[in-house]
Design an enzyme around this catalytic site. Structure first.
Site, mmCIF file in Angstrom:
data_model
loop_
_atom_site.group_PDB
_atom_site.id
_atom_site.type_symbol
_atom_site.label_atom_id
_atom_site.label_comp_id
_atom_site.label_asym_id
_atom_site.label_seq_id
_atom_site.Cartn_x
_atom_site.Cartn_y
_atom_site.Cartn_z
ATOM 1 N N HIS A 48 -9.653 0.801 -1.291
ATOM 2 C CA HIS A 48 -9.621 1.491 -0.006
ATOM 3 C C HIS A 48 -11.047 1.445 0.571
ATOM 4 C CE1 HIS A 48 -5.808 3.020 -1.366
ATOM 5 N NE2 HIS A 48 -5.679 3.903 -0.387
ATOM 6 N N HIS A 108 0.862 -1.193 0.000
ATOM 7 C CA HIS A 108 0.000 0.000 0.000
ATOM 8 C C HIS A 108 0.894 1.237 0.000
ATOM 9 C CE1 HIS A 108 -3.862 2.022 1.820
ATOM 10 N NE2 HIS A 108 -3.200 2.848 1.020
ATOM 11 N N HIS A 116 1.129 4.766 -2.508
ATOM 12 C CA HIS A 116 0.726 5.564 -3.681
ATOM 13 C C HIS A 116 1.994 6.234 -4.181
ATOM 14 C CE1 HIS A 116 -3.601 5.287 -2.600
ATOM 15 N NE2 HIS A 116 -3.083 5.154 -1.396
ATOM 16 N N GLU A 126 -11.360 3.408 5.931
ATOM 17 C CA GLU A 126 -10.300 4.309 6.410
ATOM 18 C C GLU A 126 -11.026 5.417 7.184
ATOM 19 O OE1 GLU A 126 -8.309 6.496 3.291
ATOM 20 O OE2 GLU A 126 -6.676 7.173 4.590
ATOM 21 N N ASP A 176 1.634 4.046 2.751
ATOM 22 C CA ASP A 176 0.576 4.861 2.133
ATOM 23 C C ASP A 176 1.158 6.004 1.294
ATOM 24 O OD1 ASP A 176 -2.051 5.400 1.497
ATOM 25 O OD2 ASP A 176 -2.618 6.235 3.431
ATOM 26 N N ASP A 177 1.516 7.116 1.940
ATOM 27 C CA ASP A 177 2.074 8.291 1.238
ATOM 28 C C ASP A 177 3.270 8.797 2.053
ATOM 29 O OD1 ASP A 177 -0.123 8.863 -0.886
ATOM 30 O OD2 ASP A 177 -1.230 8.584 0.983
#
Ligand code: ADE
Ligand code: ZN
Length: 337
Positions: free
Chosen positions: A198, A18, A20, A201, A279-280
């Site tokens: 997703h 996961h 991005h 969340e 994630d980011d």
């Protein structure tokens, strides 16, 4: 956290499922690319951009994240971003990565689909050749846009089908339930693409149910709100449906107030196949090992949890059986040593 456990967790072989790729764009690279491409940014320098990384919720992050991605114009830009991420992942002992990319963020600005996927994929090939890190691409549909827009994006992706292992669903969750994308996911399933989304969340457990039942996804991204629904928790555990959990992201986007409140341990204790991911990473304060260290410091997690999380990461990966088995054996050997 004692140094021995920290070294164990940081040094263990792992998969990241996961991430991005646009969320790996560090402020320094955003400014380099802005200069290279003559793109004007609404921030005078790196420090002021970083100061804007104080998010109230998912949407306040997404607004800045899409602005950051506006500096990406050429194939080499996508290559440089992806290469920088892969070098960090390699340093964190990531052996296999499944990268999300958001083509609509770029095609909407007039950047051709081929430019986006070409640069990302070339970096994946080079990293495999250099470090033996395997990689796959998951194309995400932006859920704040329409299903028609997602269908058109899928059409643009078809000439590049061989470079794409699966599809996902990201962006603003609340008010954009999975079932909005039922038809495009059905089409992707016919095409043999692997499916993730997703869900849970910021959105309610109902969105996890519909991701499973309507979209028929194989993994849930985030999914941390499943514990609000005991039937759902049981379903996820019994079906061994993996959750790709992102602890630092959840704190930055206020899903949990503090890392010590995170429910990762509760998920594992409920029998759910949770994994740890970034994630980011450029926006949320760290790469995959930073996420591992944060949760192992804040929660009563030990050596067996580390082994379970490493095993879960490879078990949840879209890898051919032989390669998966080899990586699982590498984890077992690491923990036996
Ligand atoms: N796009 C990038 N990061 C995301 C996240 N955490 N949730 C939804 N969409 C995203
Ligand atoms: Zn995400």
């Amino acid at each position: 956290m004692d140094q021995q456990l920290r070294d164990l967790v940081c040094g263990m072989p792992k998969a990241e499922l996961h991430i991005h790729i646009e969320g790996s764009l560090e402020p320094e690279l955003i400014f380099d690319l802005a200069r290279r491409n003559g793109v004007a940014l609404p921030y005078p320098d790196v420090a002021s951009l970083r100061r804007a990384y104080a998010f109230r919720d998912l949407q306040s992050f997404l607004d800045i994240y899409y602005a950051g991605a506006s500096v990406l114009l050429h194939e080499q830009d996508f290559y440089d971003m992806t290469w920088a991420y892969l070098a960090r992942a390699h340093a964190d002992q990531v052996r296999h990565v499944e990268i999300f990319f958001d083509p609509q963020t770029h095609t909407e600005r007039g950047v051709p689909f081929a430019t986006v996927i070409g640069g990302i994929h070339r970096a994946l090939r080079d990293a495999d050749a250099r470090w033996g890190i395997s990689g796959a691409l998951i194309m995400c549909f932006l859920r704040h846009l329409s299903q028609g827009d997602a269908m058109a994006t899928l059409e643009q992706a078809l000439p590049h089908r061989a470079m794409i292992i699966g599809v996902g669903l990201d962006s603003s969750e609340r008010g954009n339930p999975p079932e909005k994308f039922a038809d495009v996911f059905a089409r992707c399933r016919q095409l043999g693409l692997r499916l993730v989304a997703h869900a849970g969340e910021e959105g309610p457990p109902a969105y996890i149910w519909s991701a499973l039942d309507t979209l028929q996804v194989e993994r849930i991204d985030h999914g941390v709100r499943c514990l609000e629904d005991s039937a759902l928790t049981e379903r996820l555990a019994r079906s061994a449906t993996p959750l790709t959990v992102c602890p630092l992201s959840n704190v930055k986007l206020r899903v949990f107030d503090r890392i010590g409140d995170h429910n990762l341990l509760a998920l594992l204790e409920a029998g759910i196949a949770a994994t740890v991911n970034s994630d980011d990473p450029a926006y949320f304060g760290g790469y995959i090992n930073d996420n591992f260290v944060a949760v192992f410091e804040a929660l009563p997690l030990g050596r067996e949890h580390a082994r379970a999380l490493a095993m879960n990461s490879f078990n949840a990966a879209f890898l051919p059986a032989g390669k998966k088995q080899a990586l699982l054996s590498e984890v077992q050997a690491y923990f036996a040593a």
